[in-house]
Design an enzyme around this catalytic site. Sequence first.
Site, short mmCIF file in Angstrom:
data_model
loop_
_atom_site.label_atom_id
_atom_site.label_comp_id
_atom_site.label_asym_id
_atom_site.label_seq_id
_atom_site.Cartn_x
_atom_site.Cartn_y
_atom_site.Cartn_z
N HIS A 124 -10.11 -6.14 -2.39
CA HIS A 124 -11.51 -6.03 -1.00
C HIS A 124 -12.69 -5.21 -2.39
CE1 HIS A 124 -9.04 -7.29 1.89
NE2 HIS A 124 -8.10 -6.30 1.64
N GLU A 127 -6.24 -10.50 -1.44
CA GLU A 127 -7.15 -10.40 -0.09
C GLU A 127 -8.36 -10.17 -0.15
OE1 GLU A 127 -6.22 -7.40 1.82
OE2 GLU A 127 -3.74 -7.59 1.64
N GLU A 173 0.98 -1.18 -0.20
CA GLU A 173 0.13 0.21 -0.26
C GLU A 173 0.85 1.20 -0.26
OE1 GLU A 173 -2.67 -0.65 3.64
OE2 GLU A 173 -3.37 -2.13 2.43
N ASN A 226 2.44 -5.59 -3.32
CA ASN A 226 1.31 -5.51 -2.86
C ASN A 226 0.08 -3.96 -2.86
OD1 ASN A 226 -1.26 -7.53 -1.97
ND2 ASN A 226 -0.84 -7.39 -0.28
N ASP A 262 -12.27 -10.13 -0.76
CA ASP A 262 -13.66 -10.46 0.03
C ASP A 262 -14.25 -9.70 -1.00
OD1 ASP A 262 -12.68 -7.98 0.54
OD2 ASP A 262 -12.19 -8.92 3.05
C1 XIL Z 1 -6.26 -6.43 8.02
C2 XIL Z 1 -7.14 -6.90 9.08
O1 XIL Z 1 -7.68 -8.27 8.42
C3 XIL Z 1 -7.40 -6.70 10.52
O2 XIL Z 1 -7.19 -7.70 11.36
C4 XIL Z 1 -6.16 -5.80 11.20
O3 XIL Z 1 -6.72 -5.09 12.32
C5 XIL Z 1 -6.29 -4.17 10.20
O4 XIL Z 1 -5.73 -4.79 8.86
N1 XIL Z 1 -5.03 -4.76 3.22
C6 XIL Z 1 -4.22 -4.86 4.08
C7 XIL Z 1 -4.24 -6.09 4.97
O5 XIL Z 1 -2.99 -5.40 3.99
O6 XIL Z 1 -2.48 -6.60 6.27
C8 XIL Z 1 -5.30 -5.41 6.32
O7 XIL Z 1 -5.60 -6.44 7.02
C9 XIL Z 1 -6.48 -5.15 5.61
C10 XIL Z 1 -6.38 -4.34 3.87
#
Ligand code: XIL
Length: 344
Positions: free
Chosen positions: A221, A250, A145, A186, A252
Amino acid sequence: MTASLSLFIVGCNESNTDSLKDAYAHDFLIGTAINYQQTLENSPGETRLFHTHFNALTPENCMKTEVLHPAWNTFDFSQADQLVSFAQKHDMVINGHTLIWHSQLPRFAQQLQSADSVRQFFESHIQTVASRYAGKLQSWDVVNEALEEDGSLRSSIFLDHLGAGYIAEAFQLTSRAAPDAELYYNDYNIEMPAKRAGCIALVKDIQSKGIRIDGVGIQGHWRLGQIPFREIEESILAFDSLGLKVMITELDIDVLPPDSSANPYAAGIPDSVLHQQAAEYEQLFRLFLRHRDKISRVSFWGLQDAKSWLNHFPFRGRTNYPLLFDRQLRPKPAFDRIMELKRE
Ligand code: XIL
């Protein structure tokens, strides 16, 4: 063939077709995020789902800097080591997440004031962590990020004190400390054109310096009814043409309103919403399968709905339904559709 032998073979086939990782074995790895509690195997039902359906793990939090490196020159590997033994026991590969990220930093790091101290922290973090797990992790999200939505670099202690070159430096330090690990960038929304262009520029800068980068992770996401299918496909092609592996890291599908704290499905979710989600998961997996030669892994951000971060983000205490398994650990319609795709 004897009756009992043929029965045995039918039995094996049935169990194979009920396993996500087996169904997609010739396409890409099927991964999930796992939290520390889950690595302790207190829930046999959860352990069985990990074991049956997934061949890749990403630690949800336990390899983040605030956990691994809580104070200056002080490291705590207990949770991460537990994750490594869980993965070995269940024959899964691990993607380390993540070495350099502006978020979930320990307090002491957020308060560092000088370029010298940030540099020492940055170098010692990468060297210590990457070398400790060298040979044990398949890959690292080296930088997470680092981009803004317009494609420019995000302000952070790293950018502000080390300058734009910190990203290439992170890849170089990791490649030395963990020469066998694959190295990834990422981020979320990097399928969208402006941010994608920023990501391509970042990759080209690393490559032009002769430093190794092996892949890009599109976090994935996404939101029900708003998945940018065309941009996702364009991005898979664009990252592939840079000579990189592409991963969905990631995944969802959020079903709640983005801009209010309303919690419409606290008492249960209508079948119609679950079926729309299933159709969108199916459309995504059709796209991923079309590009199976470019995609090396598809990882979900969590095992089951009760454990999803989206119950707490962007508003605390809501009831979300973003994943493949429900709160009773039963497969949802989305799971069935993704499995059916491989039976067509
Ligand atoms: C999130 C986790 O799922 C949570 O438990 C934590 O509180 C915050 O981080 N992008 C990412 C992940 O790269 O590391 C994040 O994970 C979600 C967004």
